[in-house]
Design a protein around this motif. Structure first.
Motif, short mmCIF file in Angstrom:
data_model
loop_
_atom_site.label_atom_id
_atom_site.label_comp_id
_atom_site.label_asym_id
_atom_site.label_seq_id
_atom_site.Cartn_x
_atom_site.Cartn_y
_atom_site.Cartn_z
N GLU A 181 0.83 -1.21 0.00
CA GLU A 181 0.00 0.00 0.00
C GLU A 181 0.86 1.25 0.00
OE1 GLU A 181 -3.88 -1.78 2.44
OE2 GLU A 181 -2.18 -0.93 3.53
N GLN A 182 1.95 1.24 0.77
CA GLN A 182 2.86 2.38 0.79
C GLN A 182 3.47 2.60 -0.60
OE1 GLN A 182 5.76 1.81 3.88
NE2 GLN A 182 4.34 2.32 5.52
N ALA A 183 3.79 1.52 -1.29
CA ALA A 183 4.36 1.65 -2.63
C ALA A 183 3.38 2.33 -3.58
CB ALA A 183 4.76 0.27 -3.16
N ARG A 184 2.10 1.99 -3.47
CA ARG A 184 1.11 2.61 -4.34
C ARG A 184 0.90 4.08 -4.00
NH1 ARG A 184 -2.44 -1.61 -3.04
NH2 ARG A 184 -4.22 -0.20 -2.94
N VAL A 185 0.94 4.41 -2.70
CA VAL A 185 0.80 5.81 -2.28
C VAL A 185 2.00 6.62 -2.78
CG1 VAL A 185 0.71 7.37 -0.31
CG2 VAL A 185 -0.62 5.26 -0.28
N SER A 186 3.19 6.04 -2.69
CA SER A 186 4.38 6.74 -3.19
C SER A 186 4.29 6.96 -4.70
CB SER A 186 5.64 5.93 -2.85
OG SER A 186 5.82 5.85 -1.45
N MET A 187 3.73 5.99 -5.39
CA MET A 187 3.52 6.16 -6.83
C MET A 187 2.50 7.27 -7.10
SD MET A 187 4.24 5.25 -9.93
CE MET A 187 5.13 3.72 -9.71
N ALA A 188 1.46 7.33 -6.28
CA ALA A 188 0.47 8.40 -6.44
C ALA A 188 1.10 9.76 -6.23
CB ALA A 188 -0.69 8.19 -5.45
N ARG A 189 2.03 9.85 -5.29
CA ARG A 189 2.71 11.13 -5.03
C ARG A 189 3.44 11.63 -6.27
NH1 ARG A 189 7.74 12.24 -4.18
NH2 ARG A 189 8.30 10.07 -3.78
N ILE A 190 4.18 10.76 -6.94
CA ILE A 190 4.91 11.23 -8.12
C ILE A 190 3.98 11.43 -9.31
CG2 ILE A 190 7.06 10.20 -7.30
CD1 ILE A 190 6.79 8.15 -9.58
N LEU A 191 2.85 10.70 -9.34
CA LEU A 191 1.86 10.94 -10.40
C LEU A 191 1.23 12.32 -10.24
CD1 LEU A 191 -0.06 7.58 -10.90
CD2 LEU A 191 1.67 8.63 -12.36
N ALA A 192 1.00 12.71 -9.00
CA ALA A 192 0.41 14.03 -8.74
C ALA A 192 1.32 15.15 -9.21
CB ALA A 192 0.11 14.19 -7.25
N GLN A 193 2.61 14.87 -9.32
CA GLN A 193 3.56 15.86 -9.83
C GLN A 193 3.27 16.19 -11.29
OE1 GLN A 193 7.54 15.03 -8.45
NE2 GLN A 193 8.47 16.30 -10.05
N ASP A 194 2.62 15.26 -11.99
CA ASP A 194 2.11 15.47 -13.35
C ASP A 194 3.23 15.79 -14.34
OD1 ASP A 194 0.06 15.57 -15.26
OD2 ASP A 194 -0.14 17.73 -15.06
N THR A 195 4.19 14.89 -14.42
CA THR A 195 5.29 15.05 -15.38
C THR A 195 5.18 14.00 -16.48
OG1 THR A 195 6.75 13.58 -14.14
CG2 THR A 195 6.81 15.93 -13.57
N GLN A 196 5.84 14.28 -17.60
CA GLN A 196 5.89 13.32 -18.69
C GLN A 196 6.79 12.14 -18.35
OE1 GLN A 196 4.51 12.90 -21.84
NE2 GLN A 196 5.73 11.02 -21.88
N LEU A 197 7.89 12.43 -17.65
CA LEU A 197 8.91 11.41 -17.38
C LEU A 197 8.88 10.97 -15.92
CD1 LEU A 197 11.50 9.81 -18.20
CD2 LEU A 197 12.80 11.87 -17.62
N LEU A 198 8.86 9.66 -15.70
CA LEU A 198 8.92 9.09 -14.36
C LEU A 198 10.19 8.26 -14.24
CD1 LEU A 198 5.24 7.78 -14.03
CD2 LEU A 198 6.13 10.01 -13.38
N LEU A 199 10.97 8.50 -13.19
CA LEU A 199 12.21 7.77 -12.94
C LEU A 199 12.02 6.97 -11.66
CD1 LEU A 199 14.70 10.68 -13.71
CD2 LEU A 199 14.06 8.80 -15.24
N LEU A 200 12.08 5.65 -11.75
CA LEU A 200 11.76 4.77 -10.63
C LEU A 200 12.98 3.94 -10.28
CD1 LEU A 200 8.36 3.36 -12.03
CD2 LEU A 200 8.79 5.57 -10.90
N ASP A 201 13.40 3.99 -9.01
CA ASP A 201 14.56 3.24 -8.56
C ASP A 201 14.11 2.02 -7.76
OD1 ASP A 201 17.09 2.41 -8.00
OD2 ASP A 201 17.75 4.25 -7.01
N GLU A 202 14.15 0.87 -8.41
CA GLU A 202 13.76 -0.41 -7.81
C GLU A 202 12.37 -0.34 -7.17
OE1 GLU A 202 16.72 -2.42 -5.52
OE2 GLU A 202 18.37 -1.50 -6.63
N PRO A 203 11.34 -0.02 -7.95
CA PRO A 203 10.00 0.13 -7.38
C PRO A 203 9.39 -1.15 -6.84
CG PRO A 203 9.90 0.15 -9.77
CD PRO A 203 11.37 0.19 -9.41
N THR A 204 9.90 -2.31 -7.26
CA THR A 204 9.31 -3.58 -6.83
C THR A 204 10.20 -4.35 -5.86
OG1 THR A 204 10.29 -4.81 -8.69
CG2 THR A 204 8.12 -3.78 -9.05
N ALA A 205 11.28 -3.73 -5.39
CA ALA A 205 12.31 -4.47 -4.64
C ALA A 205 11.78 -5.15 -3.39
CB ALA A 205 13.46 -3.55 -4.28
N VAL A 206 10.88 -4.52 -2.65
CA VAL A 206 10.42 -5.08 -1.37
C VAL A 206 9.00 -5.65 -1.46
CG1 VAL A 206 11.90 -3.56 -0.01
CG2 VAL A 206 9.60 -2.81 -0.59
#
Length: 260
Positions: free
Chosen positions: A143-168
């Protein structure tokens, strides 16, 4: 998928040196609109450093990074925030913020109705609307991972840079998060992500960049690039790439070590 006539982000001949150690050695890559590019390699290959350079958080010792026609060196922090959003390996929230408050951080110190709309859209996109009033620290890792993804989506940018989003994340959580990421790419966003899980990259990426000891070994479509021979050389361990059927595609399996 290549929708853009020019790359959204591009680096050319980038090198990073720390003391006497070369972290990145003459790396060149690009990402187009509607493309998911995976950066792969063993620990110490330079993956996170490369992502930091692409984000503008680290300055290379040589080479260039550009967003479209703009050199990254010409952009201030506000410009960068409007061009790319970054999801680090670990997201630490020390204070008792609610889910909605964490997502609001993606908009910065703003409070217009348009900002609130973007926050609502982001929470809906990753399916966290129903937990908006819960404390972030009370959530599960997935759930925290999805909320963190929502945070960067709210930034509303074309480019998303994700560092090991599935690691844990466990397998189910990985699949849910990567389907969200894939849907963003299919809608025209551009994603560059560092992965440890080779099967996630094989299943979801449009293109992979393979690094080994700071050098770029390969750049291409997953099935063409992630061969058993190439992966075995990069990871210094025998790796098999097995095709089970046409629907699931290749599966990457580390071979057991020779016990003799």
């Amino acid at each position: 998928m290549n929708r853009g006539t020019s790359p959204i982000v591009e680096c050319e001949n980038v090198s990073v040196i720390r003391g006497t150690k070369t972290i990145l050695d003459d790396i060149s890559l690009h990402a187009n609109q509607g493309e998911l590019v995976a950066i792969l390699g063993p620990n110490g290959a330079g993956k996170s450093t490369l992502l930091g350079v692409l984000a503008g958080d680290l300055s290379p010792d040589s080479g260039t990074v550009s967003f479209g026609d703009d050199q990254i060196t010409s952009l201030n922090k506000s410009d960068l925030a409007s061009r790319r959003a970054v999801l680090p390996q670990q997201v630490t929230v020390s204070f008792p913020f609610s889910v909605e408050e964490v997502v609001e951080m993606g908009r910065g110190p703003k409070s217009t109705s348009a900002d609130q709309d973007l926050i609502e859209i982001a929470m809906k996109r990753v399916d966290v609307l129903d937990m908006r009033n819960r404390l972030y620290r009370s959530l599960s890792i997935g759930e925290q991972a999805r909320v963190s993804m929502a945070r960067i989506l709210a930034q509303d940018t074309q480019l998303l840079l994700l560092d090991e989003p599935t690691a844990v994340l466990d397998i189910g959580q990985q699949e849910k998060l990567m389907r969200i990421v894939r849907s963003l790419v299919d809608d025209g966003r551009t994603v560059i992500a560092v992965f440890h899980d080779l099967n996630v990259a094989m299943s979801f990426a449009d293109r992979v960049v393979l690094l080994r000891r700071g050098k770029q070994v390969a750049d291409g479509a997953p099935r063409e690039t992630m061969t058993a021979e190439t992966l075995s050389n990069i990871y210094e361990h025998k790796i098999d790439v097995v095709t089970l059927n046409d629907d699931t595609g290749p599966v990457i399996i580390p071979s057991p070590r020779d016990r003799n």
